[in-house]
Design a protein around this motif. Structure first.
Motif, PDB file in Angstrom:
ATOM      1  N   THR A 287       0.988 -11.819  12.830  1.00 20.70           N
ATOM      2  CA  THR A 287       2.121 -10.903  12.776  1.00 20.70           C
ATOM      3  C   THR A 287       1.737  -9.577  12.134  1.00 20.70           C
ATOM      4  O   THR A 287       1.355  -9.547  10.962  1.00 20.70           O
ATOM      5  CB  THR A 287       3.282 -11.530  11.972  1.00 20.70           C
TER       6      THR A 287
ATOM      7  N   VAL B 194       2.474  -6.464  10.079  1.00 22.38           N
ATOM      8  CA  VAL B 194       3.542  -6.204   9.106  1.00 22.38           C
ATOM      9  C   VAL B 194       3.508  -4.793   8.537  1.00 22.38           C
ATOM     10  O   VAL B 194       4.429  -4.395   7.823  1.00 22.38           O
ATOM     11  CB  VAL B 194       3.501  -7.238   7.961  1.00 22.38           C
TER      12      VAL B 194
ATOM     13  N   ASP C 109       7.002  -3.434   7.311  1.00 21.52           N
ATOM     14  CA  ASP C 109       8.215  -4.142   7.708  1.00 21.52           C
ATOM     15  C   ASP C 109       8.994  -4.516   6.438  1.00 21.52           C
ATOM     16  O   ASP C 109       8.429  -5.033   5.477  1.00 21.52           O
ATOM     17  CB  ASP C 109       7.821  -5.400   8.485  1.00 21.52           C
ATOM     18  N   ALA C 110      10.293  -4.256   6.448  1.00 21.50           N
ATOM     19  CA  ALA C 110      11.139  -4.488   5.273  1.00 21.50           C
ATOM     20  C   ALA C 110      11.039  -5.922   4.744  1.00 21.50           C
ATOM     21  O   ALA C 110      11.137  -6.148   3.535  1.00 21.50           O
ATOM     22  CB  ALA C 110      12.591  -4.151   5.593  1.00 21.50           C
ATOM     23  N   ARG C 111      10.802  -6.877   5.609  1.00 21.05           N
ATOM     24  CA  ARG C 111      10.712  -8.282   5.172  1.00 21.05           C
ATOM     25  C   ARG C 111       9.449  -8.575   4.378  1.00 21.05           C
ATOM     26  O   ARG C 111       9.353  -9.619   3.729  1.00 21.05           O
ATOM     27  CB  ARG C 111      10.764  -9.212   6.380  1.00 21.05           C
ATOM     28  N   TYR C 112       8.474  -7.651   4.402  1.00 18.73           N
ATOM     29  CA  TYR C 112       7.190  -7.893   3.749  1.00 18.73           C
ATOM     30  C   TYR C 112       6.888  -6.888   2.645  1.00 18.73           C
ATOM     31  O   TYR C 112       5.754  -6.825   2.164  1.00 18.73           O
ATOM     32  CB  TYR C 112       6.070  -7.873   4.796  1.00 18.73           C
ATOM     33  N   ARG C 113       7.871  -6.117   2.231  1.00 19.64           N
ATOM     34  CA  ARG C 113       7.658  -5.117   1.181  1.00 19.64           C
ATOM     35  C   ARG C 113       7.553  -5.766  -0.189  1.00 19.64           C
ATOM     36  O   ARG C 113       7.931  -6.900  -0.392  1.00 19.64           O
ATOM     37  CB  ARG C 113       8.788  -4.080   1.211  1.00 19.64           C
ATOM     38  N   ARG C 114       7.001  -4.996  -1.117  1.00 17.14           N
ATOM     39  CA  ARG C 114       6.809  -5.414  -2.515  1.00 17.14           C
ATOM     40  C   ARG C 114       5.804  -6.562  -2.641  1.00 17.14           C
ATOM     41  O   ARG C 114       5.897  -7.390  -3.530  1.00 17.14           O
ATOM     42  CB  ARG C 114       8.134  -5.776  -3.160  1.00 17.14           C
ATOM     43  N   ARG C 115       4.820  -6.563  -1.736  1.00 18.62           N
ATOM     44  CA  ARG C 115       3.745  -7.563  -1.764  1.00 18.62           C
ATOM     45  C   ARG C 115       2.370  -6.906  -1.870  1.00 18.62           C
ATOM     46  O   ARG C 115       1.354  -7.572  -1.721  1.00 18.62           O
ATOM     47  CB  ARG C 115       3.786  -8.432  -0.514  1.00 18.62           C
TER      48      ARG C 115
END
Length: 112
Positions: free
Chosen positions: A18, A20, A46-52
């Protein structure tokens, strides 16, 4: 991915199969307001994978590629991520704006 003469590049972060996030090293912005080159552009996660740490890794990969190509100064524009880039060592060069939108021109010496 590196194509053409190997200077401009697109970096894609993936988790498994995927995609991201992405970040680009380009010679010119689409509508340049400054006679500067090259640019870090198109940083998107992608917003679902931010702050990583994905955006940080993409910026560092882009900077390392730029440094390996002999770039002495890298530039970017940002509207709302000035603090993010500042934390990575980028310096604000100029603030400009119209219609209430504030845009920052930032620069940094890239590192391997």
């Amino acid at each position: 991915m590196i194509a053409g003469d190997g200077f401009e590049a697109a970096f894609v972060a993936r988790i498994g199969d995927t995609p991201v996030g992405t970040c680009l090293l380009v010679r010119h912005e689409l509508e340049p307001a400054h006679d500067l080159t090259p640019w870090l552009a198109g940083l998107v996660v992608d917003a679902r994978y931010r702050r990583r740490g994905i955006a940080t890794a993409l910026v560092k990969a882009t900077e390392a590629h730029a440094a390996s190509r002999g770039v002495e100064m890298l530039h970017l524009y940002t509207w709302d991520a000035r603090d993010f880039y500042a934390a990575l060592g980028w310096n604000t060069v100029e603030i400009s704006g119209s219609d209430g939108e504030k845009m920052a021109l930032m620069s940094r010496r890239p590192r391997l």
